[in-house]
Enzyme design. Sequence first.
Site, PDB file in Angstrom:
ATOM      1  N   GLU A  30      28.063 -35.410  19.799  1.00  0.00           N
ATOM      2  CA  GLU A  30      27.279 -34.183  19.924  1.00  0.00           C
ATOM      3  C   GLU A  30      26.828 -33.972  21.369  1.00  0.00           C
ATOM      4  OE1 GLU A  30      27.194 -31.931  17.719  1.00  0.00           O
ATOM      5  OE2 GLU A  30      28.200 -33.214  16.272  1.00  0.00           O
ATOM      6  N   HIS A  68      34.050 -30.299  20.938  1.00  0.00           N
ATOM      7  CA  HIS A  68      34.488 -31.368  20.027  1.00  0.00           C
ATOM      8  C   HIS A  68      36.007 -31.532  20.079  1.00  0.00           C
ATOM      9  CE1 HIS A  68      30.752 -32.524  18.265  1.00  0.00           C
ATOM     10  NE2 HIS A  68      30.466 -31.337  17.799  1.00  0.00           N
ATOM     11  N   HIS A  87      30.298 -25.233  22.156  1.00  0.00           N
ATOM     12  CA  HIS A  87      29.971 -26.585  21.696  1.00  0.00           C
ATOM     13  C   HIS A  87      31.055 -27.083  20.723  1.00  0.00           C
ATOM     14  CE1 HIS A  87      27.507 -29.843  19.869  1.00  0.00           C
ATOM     15  NE2 HIS A  87      28.142 -29.457  18.777  1.00  0.00           N
ATOM     16  N   GLU A  88      31.445 -26.215  19.787  1.00  0.00           N
ATOM     17  CA  GLU A  88      32.482 -26.610  18.820  1.00  0.00           C
ATOM     18  C   GLU A  88      33.810 -26.881  19.539  1.00  0.00           C
ATOM     19  OE1 GLU A  88      31.958 -27.303  15.722  1.00  0.00           O
ATOM     20  OE2 GLU A  88      29.852 -26.709  15.849  1.00  0.00           O
TER      21      GLU A  88
HETATM   22 ZN   LIG Z   1      28.645 -30.610  17.105  1.00  0.00          ZN
END
Ligand SMILES: [Zn+2]
Length: 423
Positions: A363, A285, A281-282
């Site tokens: 997100e 980004h 997930h990071e």
């Molecule tokens: Zn995030």
Amino acid sequence: MDNPAMLFSVFICALLALGLVVRTALASRQIRHVARHRHAVPAAFADTITLGAHQKAADYTIVKTRFGLLELLLSSALLLGWTLLGGLNWLNQTLLAALGAGMLQQLALLAAFALIGGLLSLPLAWWATFRIEERFGFNRMTLGLWLSDLLKGSLVGALLGLPIAALVLWLMDAAGPAWWLWAWGVWMAFNLLALLIYPSLIAPLFNKFEPLPDATLKARVSALMQRCGFAAKGLFVMDGSKRSAHANAYFTGLGAAKRVVFFDTLLRQLSAAEVEAVLAHELGHHKRHHIVKRIALLFGLSLLGFALLGWLSAQAWFYIGLGVTPSMDAPNDALALLLFLLTLPLLTFFFSPLLAQLSRQHEFEADAYAATQTQAADLASALLKLYQDNASTLTPDPLYARFYYSHPSASERLARLRAAPAC
Ligand SMILES: [Zn+2]
């Protein structure tokens, strides 16, 4: 008081009052909504979250929202005290009488303002840690650590802040009418420098960082990073448990200085597959350029801010309307900076839903990326554990969430992850 100054006072008071009404209304909606849903776990989480955990999250949310209202009232009173009630004017005149006009007096004004504001906020900060966090079992700090953090933080703040403040004050005085453009450049360079030195010079003052010791997890995480085409200087574990039971993971630094930091609390709570999903997930980004976009947005908004400051600082009504008598024979630059910092949030508050919306969209994009690189089910179970361990409510008021939440609510994120195709 002349007319423009009076109008400006009225404008600021109206903005303050409107902000207070909106924030209070939102907070009471949130408190009522969470309390109304306290008795039962939402159906979508019925087999994963216990009633006890759900009620703890509800109580924690309500206590923190009430505390936020108290903070809001006190900070509004403080704002009025500094401006219309004459606090800043008194401090400025006192320092002028003691030190005379000049750079030293201006720096002393900034430092005294920060010191007084910091001291006044101490009781609330103490209450938040040793009463609220403590009551819900999150606090791990001793009073000694809290005080040493405070001291170190203030020293670092002074060491970094005073030179940059001196440089900006000098530009305001010496760089002509376009000083704000120069000051903006200096401020942006300072921000980038801070990003660059934070991981290796500042963060270690407060926490210990050790290379990730778990070989299996390390191999797994390195394979994921290679798959995603991502280079970082290292994988570190931070002793987050020294201060709090809340768990997190983050990327820090810029360019080649980038590193991945896991809180030890996170590694204790999640399985290896879940840690990998959180990291994916990071990485999402970065892959979706959120960091660069955020920095670009910061550059743009700061440029607007400095342009506004450049204009306001040349208007007598800006000072007089905020309860300060500008000097005729000495620079008023530090005063302009402080008045601007005090009043700008009154205006920017009304734009915060836009930034929150952008952040929530990022997100979702990062979650979608993670679902293509790891199992969506692992990210879903990791998020659920994190929501539960951090006592985040699963039933926020929709309007409150829309206004403030930088992350989508648990039910929205999990619904999308469950709909994601398995990889
Ligand atoms: Zn995030």
